[in-house]
Write an enzyme that holds these catalytic residues in place. Structure first.
Site, PDB file in Angstrom:
ATOM      1  N   ARG A  88       0.857  -1.182   0.000  1.00  0.00           N
ATOM      2  CA  ARG A  88       0.000   0.000   0.000  1.00  0.00           C
ATOM      3  C   ARG A  88       0.899   1.239   0.000  1.00  0.00           C
ATOM      4  O   ARG A  88       2.113   1.119   0.074  1.00  0.00           O
ATOM      5  CB  ARG A  88      -0.913  -0.010   1.218  1.00  0.00           C
ATOM      6  CG  ARG A  88      -0.167   0.167   2.509  1.00  0.00           C
ATOM      7  CD  ARG A  88      -1.120   0.110   3.682  1.00  0.00           C
ATOM      8  NE  ARG A  88      -0.472   0.580   4.878  1.00  0.00           N
ATOM      9  CZ  ARG A  88      -0.956   0.401   6.095  1.00  0.00           C
ATOM     10  NH1 ARG A  88      -2.093  -0.258   6.280  1.00  0.00           N
ATOM     11  NH2 ARG A  88      -0.335   0.860   7.139  1.00  0.00           N
ATOM     12  N   ASN A  90      -5.310   7.741   4.457  1.00  0.00           N
ATOM     13  CA  ASN A  90      -4.961   7.027   5.686  1.00  0.00           C
ATOM     14  C   ASN A  90      -3.529   7.340   6.065  1.00  0.00           C
ATOM     15  O   ASN A  90      -2.620   7.194   5.241  1.00  0.00           O
ATOM     16  CB  ASN A  90      -5.094   5.517   5.473  1.00  0.00           C
ATOM     17  CG  ASN A  90      -4.977   4.750   6.770  1.00  0.00           C
ATOM     18  OD1 ASN A  90      -5.830   4.882   7.659  1.00  0.00           O
ATOM     19  ND2 ASN A  90      -3.924   3.955   6.895  1.00  0.00           N
ATOM     20  N   GLU A  91      -3.353   7.805   7.294  1.00  0.00           N
ATOM     21  CA  GLU A  91      -1.998   8.027   7.826  1.00  0.00           C
ATOM     22  C   GLU A  91      -1.047   8.613   6.788  1.00  0.00           C
ATOM     23  O   GLU A  91      -0.097   7.949   6.352  1.00  0.00           O
ATOM     24  CB  GLU A  91      -1.433   6.723   8.388  1.00  0.00           C
ATOM     25  CG  GLU A  91      -2.199   6.213   9.572  1.00  0.00           C
ATOM     26  CD  GLU A  91      -1.603   4.954  10.179  1.00  0.00           C
ATOM     27  OE1 GLU A  91      -0.783   4.293   9.523  1.00  0.00           O
ATOM     28  OE2 GLU A  91      -1.967   4.641  11.323  1.00  0.00           O
ATOM     29  N   GLU A 115      -7.584   4.580  15.800  1.00  0.00           N
ATOM     30  CA  GLU A 115      -7.143   3.186  15.687  1.00  0.00           C
ATOM     31  C   GLU A 115      -6.293   2.811  16.891  1.00  0.00           C
ATOM     32  O   GLU A 115      -5.521   3.643  17.398  1.00  0.00           O
ATOM     33  CB  GLU A 115      -6.245   2.965  14.460  1.00  0.00           C
ATOM     34  CG  GLU A 115      -6.909   3.038  13.136  1.00  0.00           C
ATOM     35  CD  GLU A 115      -5.920   2.735  12.008  1.00  0.00           C
ATOM     36  OE1 GLU A 115      -4.903   2.047  12.241  1.00  0.00           O
ATOM     37  OE2 GLU A 115      -6.169   3.206  10.889  1.00  0.00           O
ATOM     38  N   GLU A 143      -2.007  -8.474   6.634  1.00  0.00           N
ATOM     39  CA  GLU A 143      -2.363  -8.211   8.041  1.00  0.00           C
ATOM     40  C   GLU A 143      -3.345  -9.261   8.570  1.00  0.00           C
ATOM     41  O   GLU A 143      -4.127  -8.983   9.484  1.00  0.00           O
ATOM     42  CB  GLU A 143      -2.905  -6.789   8.188  1.00  0.00           C
ATOM     43  CG  GLU A 143      -1.788  -5.759   7.992  1.00  0.00           C
ATOM     44  CD  GLU A 143      -2.196  -4.325   8.240  1.00  0.00           C
ATOM     45  OE1 GLU A 143      -3.394  -4.015   8.112  1.00  0.00           O
ATOM     46  OE2 GLU A 143      -1.305  -3.514   8.531  1.00  0.00           O
ATOM     47  N   HIS A 171      -3.346  -9.716  12.267  1.00  0.00           N
ATOM     48  CA  HIS A 171      -3.541  -8.543  13.128  1.00  0.00           C
ATOM     49  C   HIS A 171      -4.794  -8.740  13.971  1.00  0.00           C
ATOM     50  O   HIS A 171      -5.817  -9.194  13.487  1.00  0.00           O
ATOM     51  CB  HIS A 171      -3.684  -7.293  12.261  1.00  0.00           C
ATOM     52  CG  HIS A 171      -3.522  -6.019  13.026  1.00  0.00           C
ATOM     53  ND1 HIS A 171      -4.456  -5.563  13.919  1.00  0.00           N
ATOM     54  CD2 HIS A 171      -2.514  -5.111  13.032  1.00  0.00           C
ATOM     55  CE1 HIS A 171      -4.036  -4.426  14.446  1.00  0.00           C
ATOM     56  NE2 HIS A 171      -2.863  -4.135  13.927  1.00  0.00           N
TER      57      HIS A 171
HETATM   58  C1  GAL Z   1      -2.213   1.433  10.957  1.00  0.00           C
HETATM   59  C2  GAL Z   1      -2.958   1.502   9.641  1.00  0.00           C
HETATM   60  C3  GAL Z   1      -3.931   0.361   9.503  1.00  0.00           C
HETATM   61  C4  GAL Z   1      -3.278  -0.946   9.855  1.00  0.00           C
HETATM   62  C5  GAL Z   1      -2.700  -0.836  11.228  1.00  0.00           C
HETATM   63  C6  GAL Z   1      -2.039  -2.094  11.683  1.00  0.00           C
HETATM   64  O1  GAL Z   1      -1.071   2.214  10.982  1.00  0.00           O
HETATM   65  O2  GAL Z   1      -3.657   2.712   9.526  1.00  0.00           O
HETATM   66  O3  GAL Z   1      -4.395   0.324   8.183  1.00  0.00           O
HETATM   67  O4  GAL Z   1      -2.270  -1.222   8.937  1.00  0.00           O
HETATM   68  O5  GAL Z   1      -1.735   0.183  11.252  1.00  0.00           O
HETATM   69  O6  GAL Z   1      -1.590  -1.963  12.985  1.00  0.00           O
END
Ligand code: GAL
Length: 637
Positions: free
Chosen positions: A112, A150-151, A305, A353, A356
């Site tokens: 990404r 995003n970020e 998040e 992920e 995760h």
């Molecule tokens: C964040 C991100 C998410 C996911 C997450 C995993 O930084 O915005 O999309 O990747 O980390 O911890």
């Protein structure tokens, strides 16, 4: 218009990726969200390829159904523009729009963030997908907020970046003479005689120019902000009632100046990922929360998040013990987040992920994790009362993105400096003393504070120096530590004593930097010890608070000084103190609050938020909070 439309009270939910799952799962998702009390989910963050499978061909059918289903289920949507992850067709059609690393490597698709924010094709494609979403969903009843991208954090060193960088530099410096002066161009034959000669700070033979590198960071932050603003403006036009934000993250790789960005978002949203499984996780979380609240100017913000079940450490994921998910959420809520959101709703079945953690684990609803999620969801509505109450503190810590960026490159420093650790140290020592501190930018408004601490604020601009002078003269108590004001906004040394030119205010001159070997400490008289970095200080009117007891050159020389200035006083700590020494200094400055080590206590109006991270019962006044528990109570007075 600074809160997700239609969400009453605190937000609870997370990133939701229905496009990764067959539609049968969606009904189950909504039912489980209702069971858990989830009221907001972020949809579509990485779904560009599903929304626009071919250039200019859109498929919104699935998203229509998802939005309707969520809306009917009472779950609001924080709808993302998917521009953080361009689809493969895009990068193949526009190879010039891929991210280029300093060494020239072009990052192909397959992960990404493979985009170059400066590439016109990427900018056009971003606006096209954002405007399609705006047109289709701006009036959807489930839409509560827009989540742009995003970020933001990808830095590109491409030819597009260089073109844009030159334009940014021309606007900033006006002439090459000014730029050459600011960048100290006479050094190593770095004078530019044509704007086109200026490159991004790419891989070069040896050390690069620190002023050039710092300007490139600032430029990248501005360019990413431009990308955000372009999307924001068209989303705003489609429906001015819907708040718009993006999620900030904290990492050296994220070249974003949140102080500058904060003015452009309706709500500060933050992704908090502590990096160590011990009590550092709680310290980092508290610091993330205080930074977010400060960027938000004290207004409510949103923890967008966090990981539900584990902590990402350098050793890989480490499981959170039972209750830790709720305690981490409560650190943020107590410090101003109006809710707790997670990455992610349901653990993925595939993709990078897939392991995760999530609110709904792979094993489904009959799990310890989901039971914790449901229990916490039940508790949240009861916490809405204090959510708008401000957190009052008269202590602030300077947070300087310039100093962070400029010290990231160890090569151009007097010694290794870990700026983040210096700031984090002040925050943790204050937190252990029960003090909740705000953060403030060096040029920011200091008028609300009695004490301002400047931990190793290496870059001190002229405007920041004047700000500190004004603060101190007006009655403030400034505590600065080593290397503060070593260089100006162009990374040029403040001559004749460093200290941002404020030698008269501190009543001292710093005449020498004396980095010390790792692992060795230098004792201070009655004051603990210093490590790694000491400075030789010449008194010019200041009083010496303590001296070095040992160390070549520094023995018996001033280590900590204080100077009355105007109505206030300027303290200087000429070394990297160990935590105990900072604690002692703060004790003498009477900086104490109601919290205890391992126990967060935050007072907000009549409400007291207590989170006990220890394995012993905590007693705060009349209140007893069990080991590992938390509580929000009305204070008796
Ligand atoms: C964040 C991100 C998410 C996911 C997450 C995993 O930084 O915005 O999309 O990747 O980390 O911890």
């Amino acid at each position: 218009m600074d809160w997700p439309r239609g969400v009453d009270g605190l937000c609870y939910g997370g990133d939701y990726n229905p496009e990764q799952w067959p539609e049968e799962v969606w009904d189950d998702d909504v039912a489980l969200m209702r069971e858990a009390g989830v009221n907001l989910v972020t949809v579509g963050v990485f779904s560009w390829a599903c929304l626009e499978p071919k250039e200019g061909e859109f498929d919104f059918g699935w998203l229509d159904r998802v939005m309707d289903k969520l809306g009917e289920g009472g779950v609001k949507v924080d709808l993302a523009t998917p521009t953080a992850s361009p689809p493969p067709w895009f990068t193949l059609a526009h190879p010039d729009a891929l991210n280029t690393r300093p060494d020239g490597t072009v990052q192909v698709h397959g992960s990404r963030d493979t985009y170059d924010v400066h590439a016109p094709a990427y900018q056009r494609a971003s606006l096209r997908i954002a405007s399609e979403l705006a047109e289709r969903y701006a009036e959807h009843p489930a839409l509560a907020m827009w989540h742009v991208h995003n970020e933001y954090g990808s830095t590109s060193h491409s030819a597009h970046a260089e073109r844009a960088f030159r334009g940014w530099l021309q606007a900033k410096y006006g002439s090459l003479d000014n730029l050459n002066r600011a960048w100290w161009g006479a050094f190593w034959s770095q004078r530019y005689s044509d704007w086109d000669q200026i490159l991004a700070p790419r891989a070069t033979q040896y050390l690069s120019n620190p002023a050039h590198a710092l300007d490139f960071k600032r430029f990248t932050s501005d360019a990413l902000l431009g990308h955000y603003i372009a999307q924001r403006d068209l989303l705003r036009q489609a429906n001015p009632e819907i708040p718009i934000t993006t999620n900030f993250v904290f990492g050296q790789w994220a070249p974003v100046d949140p102080w500058k960005w904060a003015a452009e978002v309706d709500l500060i949203a933050f992704d908090s990922y502590p990096s160590s499984p011990d009590e550092t996780a709680e310290r980092q979380s508290a610091m993330h929360a205080d930074l977010s609240r400060s960027w938000a100017g004290g207004r409510p913000w949103l923890l967008m998040e966090q990981a539900a079940a584990s902590i990402h450490s350098p050793d890989g994921a480490i499981a959170k013990s039972p209750g830790r998910m709720a305690r981490h959420s409560m650190i943020h809520i107590g410090r101003g987040s109006k809710g707790a959101m997670f990455f992610q709703w349901r653990s993925g079945r595939g993709g990078s992920e897939q392991w995760h953690s999530a609110l709904v684990p792979h094993a489904g609803k009959n799990t310890r994790m989901f039971r914790e999620v449901v229990d916490f969801g039940k508790a949240l509505p009861g916490l809405a009362q204090g959510a708008e109450e401000p957190i009052e503190t008269d202590v602030a810590i300077l947070w300087s993105p310039d100093s962070w960026w400029a010290t990231g490159d160890h090569a151009s420093l007097p010694a290794r400096v870990d700026y983040l650790e210096n700031v984090a140290q002040i925050h943790r020592v204050l937190r252990d003393r029960g003090v909740v501190a705000d953060f403030v930018r060096p040029e920011g408004d200091l008028s609300n504070y009695r004490t301002v601490i400047a931990p190793s604020t290496y870059v001190l601009s002229r405007a920041a120096a004047e700000n500190l002078r004004w603060f101190t003269a007006g009655g403030g108590r400034l505590v600065a530590s080593y290397l503060t004001g070593a260089v100006d906004e162009h990374c040029q040394i403040w001559l004749d004593g460093y200290l941002g030119g404020l030698t008269d205010m501190f009543g001292i001159r710093v005449t020498e930097h004396l980095p010390q070997p790792a692992g060795e400490t230098r004792a201070l008289w009655n004051f603990g010890a210093a490590e790694r970095f000491c400075e030789l200080v010449e008194l010019r009117g200041a009083q010496c608070v303590t001296q070095y007891a040992t160390g070549q050159v520094i023995e018996n020389q001033p280590a900590v000084t204080v100077n009355p200035f105007g109505e206030g006083e300027a303290w200087y700590v000429s070394c990297k103190l160990v935590d105990e020494a900072w604690d002692r200094l703060f004790e003498s400055l009477e900086l104490t609050g109601p919290g205890l080590p391992g126990v967060d206590v935050v007072d907000r109006g009549p409400w007291r938020y207590v989170v006990n991270h220890t394995d012993a019962e905590a007693r705060i006044g009349d209140l007893v909070v069990p080991a590992g528990g938390w509580s929000v109570v009305k204070r008796s007075s």
